[in-house]
Write a protein that holds these residues in place. Structure first.
Motif, PDB file in Angstrom:
ATOM      1  N   THR A 161       0.844  -1.198   0.000  1.00  0.00           N
ATOM      2  CA  THR A 161       0.000   0.000   0.000  1.00  0.00           C
ATOM      3  C   THR A 161       0.873   1.239   0.000  1.00  0.00           C
ATOM      4  N   VAL A 162       0.294   2.336  -0.475  1.00  0.00           N
ATOM      5  CA  VAL A 162       1.013   3.598  -0.544  1.00  0.00           C
ATOM      6  C   VAL A 162       0.585   4.495   0.605  1.00  0.00           C
ATOM      7  N   GLY A 163       1.553   5.192   1.192  1.00  0.00           N
ATOM      8  CA  GLY A 163       1.210   6.242   2.145  1.00  0.00           C
ATOM      9  C   GLY A 163       0.838   5.734   3.518  1.00  0.00           C
ATOM     10  N   VAL A 164       0.276   6.622   4.331  1.00  0.00           N
ATOM     11  CA  VAL A 164      -0.057   6.258   5.707  1.00  0.00           C
ATOM     12  C   VAL A 164      -1.408   6.819   6.122  1.00  0.00           C
ATOM     13  N   GLY A 165      -2.376   6.697   5.247  1.00  0.00           N
ATOM     14  CA  GLY A 165      -3.721   7.147   5.602  1.00  0.00           C
ATOM     15  C   GLY A 165      -4.444   6.092   6.420  1.00  0.00           C
ATOM     16  N   GLN A 166      -5.717   6.307   6.635  1.00  0.00           N
ATOM     17  CA  GLN A 166      -6.524   5.354   7.390  1.00  0.00           C
ATOM     18  C   GLN A 166      -6.520   3.978   6.728  1.00  0.00           C
ATOM     19  N   ASP A 167      -6.551   3.996   5.380  1.00  0.00           N
ATOM     20  CA  ASP A 167      -6.545   2.731   4.655  1.00  0.00           C
ATOM     21  C   ASP A 167      -5.341   1.882   5.033  1.00  0.00           C
ATOM     22  N   GLU A 168      -4.192   2.559   5.147  1.00  0.00           N
ATOM     23  CA  GLU A 168      -2.974   1.816   5.426  1.00  0.00           C
ATOM     24  C   GLU A 168      -2.968   1.291   6.852  1.00  0.00           C
ATOM     25  N   VAL A 169      -3.507   2.086   7.747  1.00  0.00           N
ATOM     26  CA  VAL A 169      -3.590   1.615   9.129  1.00  0.00           C
ATOM     27  C   VAL A 169      -4.506   0.383   9.188  1.00  0.00           C
ATOM     28  N   ASP A 170      -5.592   0.434   8.414  1.00  0.00           N
ATOM     29  CA  ASP A 170      -6.493  -0.714   8.362  1.00  0.00           C
ATOM     30  C   ASP A 170      -5.793  -1.937   7.782  1.00  0.00           C
ATOM     31  N   VAL A 171      -5.024  -1.716   6.727  1.00  0.00           N
ATOM     32  CA  VAL A 171      -4.303  -2.839   6.125  1.00  0.00           C
ATOM     33  C   VAL A 171      -3.291  -3.394   7.123  1.00  0.00           C
ATOM     34  N   ALA A 172      -2.689  -2.484   7.911  1.00  0.00           N
ATOM     35  CA  ALA A 172      -1.736  -2.942   8.930  1.00  0.00           C
ATOM     36  C   ALA A 172      -2.438  -3.844   9.933  1.00  0.00           C
ATOM     37  N   SER A 182       2.278  -8.979  10.011  1.00  0.00           N
ATOM     38  CA  SER A 182       3.456  -8.128  10.182  1.00  0.00           C
ATOM     39  C   SER A 182       3.371  -6.973   9.194  1.00  0.00           C
ATOM     40  N   THR A 183       3.752  -5.789   9.641  1.00  0.00           N
ATOM     41  CA  THR A 183       3.754  -4.635   8.750  1.00  0.00           C
ATOM     42  C   THR A 183       5.161  -4.086   8.596  1.00  0.00           C
ATOM     43  N   VAL A 184       5.570  -3.975   7.339  1.00  0.00           N
ATOM     44  CA  VAL A 184       6.885  -3.425   7.020  1.00  0.00           C
ATOM     45  C   VAL A 184       6.694  -1.983   6.556  1.00  0.00           C
ATOM     46  N   VAL A 185       7.363  -1.036   7.198  1.00  0.00           N
ATOM     47  CA  VAL A 185       7.309   0.346   6.746  1.00  0.00           C
ATOM     48  C   VAL A 185       8.641   0.660   6.057  1.00  0.00           C
ATOM     49  N   SER A 216       4.954  12.047  11.054  1.00  0.00           N
ATOM     50  CA  SER A 216       3.669  11.353  10.918  1.00  0.00           C
ATOM     51  C   SER A 216       3.640  10.129  11.817  1.00  0.00           C
ATOM     52  N   LYS A 217       4.305  10.247  12.957  1.00  0.00           N
ATOM     53  CA  LYS A 217       4.506   9.011  13.721  1.00  0.00           C
ATOM     54  C   LYS A 217       3.199   8.425  14.254  1.00  0.00           C
ATOM     55  N   ALA A 218       2.187   9.260  14.359  1.00  0.00           N
ATOM     56  CA  ALA A 218       0.891   8.718  14.780  1.00  0.00           C
ATOM     57  C   ALA A 218       0.472   7.605  13.830  1.00  0.00           C
ATOM     58  N   GLY A 219       0.727   7.832  12.526  1.00  0.00           N
ATOM     59  CA  GLY A 219       0.351   6.817  11.558  1.00  0.00           C
ATOM     60  C   GLY A 219       1.350   5.674  11.463  1.00  0.00           C
ATOM     61  N   ILE A 220       2.628   6.013  11.406  1.00  0.00           N
ATOM     62  CA  ILE A 220       3.609   4.993  11.045  1.00  0.00           C
ATOM     63  C   ILE A 220       4.154   4.209  12.223  1.00  0.00           C
ATOM     64  N   LEU A 221       4.608   4.921  13.240  1.00  0.00           N
ATOM     65  CA  LEU A 221       5.292   4.227  14.334  1.00  0.00           C
ATOM     66  C   LEU A 221       4.410   3.163  14.955  1.00  0.00           C
ATOM     67  N   GLU A 222       3.110   3.476  14.994  1.00  0.00           N
ATOM     68  CA  GLU A 222       2.195   2.545  15.639  1.00  0.00           C
ATOM     69  C   GLU A 222       2.005   1.261  14.867  1.00  0.00           C
ATOM     70  N   CYS A 223       2.074   1.345  13.539  1.00  0.00           N
ATOM     71  CA  CYS A 223       1.786   0.106  12.820  1.00  0.00           C
ATOM     72  C   CYS A 223       3.021  -0.608  12.306  1.00  0.00           C
ATOM     73  N   ALA A 224       4.207  -0.035  12.494  1.00  0.00           N
ATOM     74  CA  ALA A 224       5.407  -0.705  11.982  1.00  0.00           C
ATOM     75  C   ALA A 224       5.849  -1.834  12.909  1.00  0.00           C
ATOM     76  N   ASP A 225       6.023  -3.009  12.306  1.00  0.00           N
ATOM     77  CA  ASP A 225       6.623  -4.111  13.054  1.00  0.00           C
ATOM     78  C   ASP A 225       8.086  -4.252  12.669  1.00  0.00           C
ATOM     79  N   VAL A 226       8.386  -3.893  11.422  1.00  0.00           N
ATOM     80  CA  VAL A 226       9.760  -3.906  10.931  1.00  0.00           C
ATOM     81  C   VAL A 226       9.943  -2.657  10.072  1.00  0.00           C
ATOM     82  N   GLY A 234      -3.238   0.323  17.568  1.00  0.00           N
ATOM     83  CA  GLY A 234      -1.872  -0.185  17.532  1.00  0.00           C
ATOM     84  C   GLY A 234      -1.114  -0.085  18.838  1.00  0.00           C
ATOM     85  N   PRO A 235      -0.872   1.124  19.331  1.00  0.00           N
ATOM     86  CA  PRO A 235      -0.004   1.254  20.500  1.00  0.00           C
ATOM     87  C   PRO A 235      -0.604   0.592  21.726  1.00  0.00           C
ATOM     88  N   ALA A 236      -1.909   0.677  21.831  1.00  0.00           N
ATOM     89  CA  ALA A 236      -2.556   0.070  22.984  1.00  0.00           C
ATOM     90  C   ALA A 236      -2.440  -1.445  22.912  1.00  0.00           C
TER      91      ALA A 236
END
Ligand SMILES: Nc1nc2c(ncn2[C@@H]2O[C@H](COP(=O)(O)OP(=O)(O)O)[C@@H](O)[C@H]2O)c(=O)[nH]1
Ligand SMILES: [Mg+2]
Length: 336
Positions: free
Chosen positions: A145-156, A161-164, A177-187, A226-228
């Motif tokens: 997926t492209v970017g870090v919108g809601q769609d990507e968080v949903d896909v995460a 595992s989510t690779v950013v 944009s860490k609200a979007g990315i840091l929370e869903c990155a596993d790697v 994610g973070p929770a």
């Protein structure tokens, strides 16, 4: 005649392609067609989401990962989602070129999803397509997926595992944009490590992750996000069984770092199956259930309230009723 779902379950690639197309087109009877797939016993695929800005090298990485996982013998599915280029189709053509060698492999299934716009449309279609590929026999499904919108968080949330993917110099973007990315990155992957600044970006990310982990140890109200979910899983500085996202350097164009990436993903998958990872799996299952429930309720609602909705809409239109009172009235009608 044997049904489409049964043909998919027997590993029929053309049937899988047809069913994916119906999902993407939101064909009216698609839910009925998918039902046997969701009911069938599951051999769960390992679902890996790959996200990041356009041009970061996601498709090239996915191409390399397909090769790596194919070398292990099982079938591999790829779902490419590109909501940013609705008209040109250019990215999809590019992906076709980058993944060309896999198009001739009967055990690789590559599918581009076009669905976009509608609320939750992407994650719903992606979820169904992943299920189709799983039923077709994929051991691994890679979702780009492209970017870090809601769609990507949903896909995460749909992925095990989510690779950013970032490129040298992008460390600050991640922070912004860490609200979007840091929370869903596993790697994290720092791709294009052949370019200057890769080391510095790795250090930036690692520093940020150390801080991020401290943040996730704060008590949270909900386990759905994610973070929770991570906090619930016992993540945090010094906490037992913590998962701290590793940062892997790659040069996708020359296969550098791919074995390390596959290794990091394997460790993460093992972690999600460990006791510490259970909370995350539970959060994911709960989210999927909630998504299904929402759909079912929404359908039920529009069916049951159809005439009341029409009546209220025309009253609002003619100024005899305001929307808030209309909602109150409709909710009351529902409760009866
Ligand atoms: N120098 C360099 N270029 C790369 C690397 N990985 C991908 N590219 C190039 O970056 C461009 C975009 O890659 P692509 O995989 O389509 O990126 P995506 O938009 O994230 O899917 C292509 O021209 C790739 O050949 C890398 O590790 N180093
Ligand atoms: Mg791409």
């Amino acid at each position: 005649m044997i049904g489409l779902a049964e043909r998919v379950l027997s590993g029929d690639t053309r049937a899988a392609a047809r069913l994916c197309r119906l999902v993407d087109d939101r064909a009216p009877d698609v839910r009925e067609l998918l039902r046997p797939l969701y009911a069938a016993p599951r051999a769960p695929a390992y679902v890996v989401g790959v996200t990041g800005t356009p041009g970061a090298g996601k498709s090239t990485l996915v191409d390399r990962l397909v090769a790596a996982y194919r070398a292990e013998g099982g079938r591999v599915g790829v779902v490419a989602v590109d909501p940013t280029s609705p008209f040109t189709g250019g990215a999809i053509l590019g992906d076709r070129i980058r993944m060309q060698r896999h198009f001739e492999d009967p055990d690789v299934f590559i599918r581009s999803l076009a669905t976009r716009g509608a609320l939750g449309g992407l994650s719903r279609s992606a979820r169904d397509v992943v299920r189709v590929l799983e039923a077709w026999g994929a051991r691994v499904v890679l979702v780009e997926t492209v970017g870090v919108g809601q769609d990507e968080v949903d896909v995460a949330r749909l992925s095990d595992s989510t690779v950013v993917v970032v490129v040298p110099g992008q460390g600050d973007d991640v922070q912004a944009s860490k609200a979007g990315i840091l929370e869903c990155a596993d790697v994290f992957v720092v791709n294009k490590a052949d370019r200057p600044g890769a080391e510095a970006t790795v250090r930036d990310l690692e520093g940020m992750l150390a801080l991020g982990v401290a943040v996730t140890t704060k008590p949270s109200a909900s386990v759905r996000h994610g973070p929770a979910a991570k906090a619930a899983a016992g993540e945090g500085a010094g906490a037992g069984g913590a998962w701290i996202p590793p940062v892997v350097k790659t040069v996708a164009t020359s296969d550098e770092g791919i074995p390390e990436l596959v290794g990091a993903l394997g460790r993460h998958l093992a972690w999600t199956r460990s006791e510490a990872g259970q909370a995350r799996r539970l959060a994911r299952a709960r989210w999927l259930l909630e998504a299904f429930l929402r759909e079912a309720i929404a359908d039920e609602l529009s069916e049951r309230l159809e005439t009341e909705l029409d009546a209220a809409a025309s009253e609002i239109e003619s100024g005899r009723l305001d929307p808030h009172s209309a909602v109150e009235r409709l909710v009351a009608a529902l409760r009866r």
